[in-house]
Enzyme design. Structure first.
Site, short mmCIF file in Angstrom:
data_model
loop_
_atom_site.label_atom_id
_atom_site.label_comp_id
_atom_site.label_asym_id
_atom_site.label_seq_id
_atom_site.Cartn_x
_atom_site.Cartn_y
_atom_site.Cartn_z
N GLY A 1 76.44 27.63 53.44
CA GLY A 1 76.53 26.37 53.71
C GLY A 1 76.40 25.67 52.54
O GLY A 1 76.89 25.72 51.36
N ASN A 2 76.33 24.19 52.45
CA ASN A 2 75.60 23.30 51.58
C ASN A 2 74.31 22.33 51.87
O ASN A 2 74.21 23.19 52.96
CB ASN A 2 76.84 22.30 51.77
#
Ligand code: CTP
Length: 392
Positions: A201-202
């Site tokens: 993810g980020n």
């Protein structure tokens, strides 16, 4: 602005104090019209001190100045918080047996209601029909939220928070320069699964994208929010589709953009995804020293959408960069603008402590040709409005 705050008789009447207070602090002239029942929940002196005006209740006060209609006629906006099931029913039927009823009937100002009641009352067919009638007539309904109610029960029926009510109320007074336009906004960070329990993810919180969706909604657009992982609630009054991965986002963008006027790509999209998603949890004992992941490129949604846009469709992208030097940052932005082919690229600097999950933002917006078109800083909402100004 001259704003009438109507307070009906429900336990949430105490929260009306917060609504009046926020409006006064924003510089508005606030007049509280409370029902008799409301004043059993919250004291007149409190409402008078907070609103800095007399609280009106009685139809037979100020008859000489025809007060039963004067308040409504002179209002720029009416906010009813809380709106009980009874008040909603009376409004739907046009009943004016108290000062709040006559004030509303005599007004042509935008009307915003914040329902508050027990779940059963909110879901009762009578209330459902009354709310539908009010919406059809252009009444703005804020909330209710779902949560703990007065008793031991919980569910939908809790009055929206004062700040949300104030935002929605003031939004009705904003310029409506996106009426009839369909705007697709992507927000949040995509998540690429590795196995059933893990993902890549980020750090995007989705705040800027959500602010864009809210701003477009408030300016009259029909908004579709394509939400990857968000750390903030999706806004009301906006159609939200939740997606996980870049490929899901791409499919949703293709579907929604076909009939839209504009796309604003605020989502942080993973450039790569794991080549293989494991069906069961990756076990560490199977990788005693190190685990090597093979990643494959995701499609560039922004670039492909910009390339396929029809005449008149607008595409705006973002570029979040860690480059510390402002000139170098601008050069990266210019190159990216040319590469992506979007009409505009919103450039902002991010870092360990900048950009993500912050309430504020500072951006430079460049055209496809690389010219600086606008610079904007302030709350994410202010930045959103500057971006929409360009769109308009
Ligand atoms: N974007 C996209 N699809 C991707 C990656 C990014 O549509 N696969 C969009 C983002 O939503 C954003 C813009 O492209 O509007 C720029 O994203 P950014 O991550 O800054 O650019 P990248 O394409 O990842 O370029 P680079 O890796 O060179 O930074």
């Amino acid at each position: 602005m001259r704003i009438v705050v109507g307070v009906a008789g429900g336990i949430a009447a105490y929260k009306a104090v917060g609504v009046a207070r926020e409006l006064v602090l924003l510089g508005h002239d606030v007049h509280v019209v409370a029902t008799e029942a409301a004043l059993r929940f919250v004291g007149r002196p409190t409402l008078e001190a907070i609103s800095r005006n007399p609280v009106e209740t009685d139809l037979f006060d100020g008859v000489a100045e025809v007060r039963h209609v004067a308040l409504g006629q002179s209002a720029d906006l009416i906010v009813v918080a809380p709106a009980t099931a009874n008040t909603l029913a009376k409004l739907a039927a046009g009943i004016a047996d108290d000062l709040l009823g006559t004030t509303i009937l005599a007004s042509t100002a935008p009307l915003v209601v914040a329902p508050a009641m027990h779940t059963e009352m909110w879901q009762n067919a009578a209330t459902v029909a009354n709310v539908a009638t009010l919406r059809d007539r252009g009444v703005h309904v804020v909330g209710p939220a779902s949560g703990q109610l007065t008793g031991s029960d919980s569910g939908p029926g809790r009055m929206a928070e004062p700040s949300e009510i104030v935002d929605a109320a003031l939004a009705t007074l904003r310029v409506q320069d996106l009426v009839g336009r369909r705007v697709v906004v992507t927000a949040g960070g995509t998540r690429e699964p590795l196995d059933p329990v893990r993902f890549l993810g980020n750090r995007s919180s989705g705040r800027q994208g959500v602010a864009l969706a809210e701003a477009a909604r408030d300016r009259g657009a029909e908004v579709v929010l394509l939400a990857a992982h968000l750390e903030v609630p999706a806004p009301s009054g906006v159609r939200t589709r939740t997606v996980e991965t870049a490929l899901e986002l791409r499919e949703a963008v293709q579907e929604e953009f076909a009939s839209a006027d504009a796309l604003v790509m605020a989502a942080a999209v993973a450039d790569f995804r794991p080549e293989q998603v494991q069906d069961s949890k990756i076990k560490k004992d199977a990788h005693p020293e190190k685990l090597q992941l093979e990643l494959v490129r995701n499609p560039d949604i922004l670039a492909e959408t910009a390339a396929s846009a029809r005449e008149g469709q607008r595409v705006i992208g973002f570029a979040a960069e860690t480059e510390p030097d402002a000139d170098a940052l601008l050069e990266i932005g210019r190159a990216k603008a040319a590469r992506k082919g979007a009409d505009h690229l919103v450039l902002n600097k991010v870092g360990w402590r900048e950009g993500f999950a912050q309430e504020h933002n500072a951006v430079v917006i460049v055209s496809r040709a690389g010219d600086i078109v606008t610079e904007a800083s302030g709350s994410k909402r202010e930045v959103a409005d500057a971006i929409l100004d360009l769109l308009v």
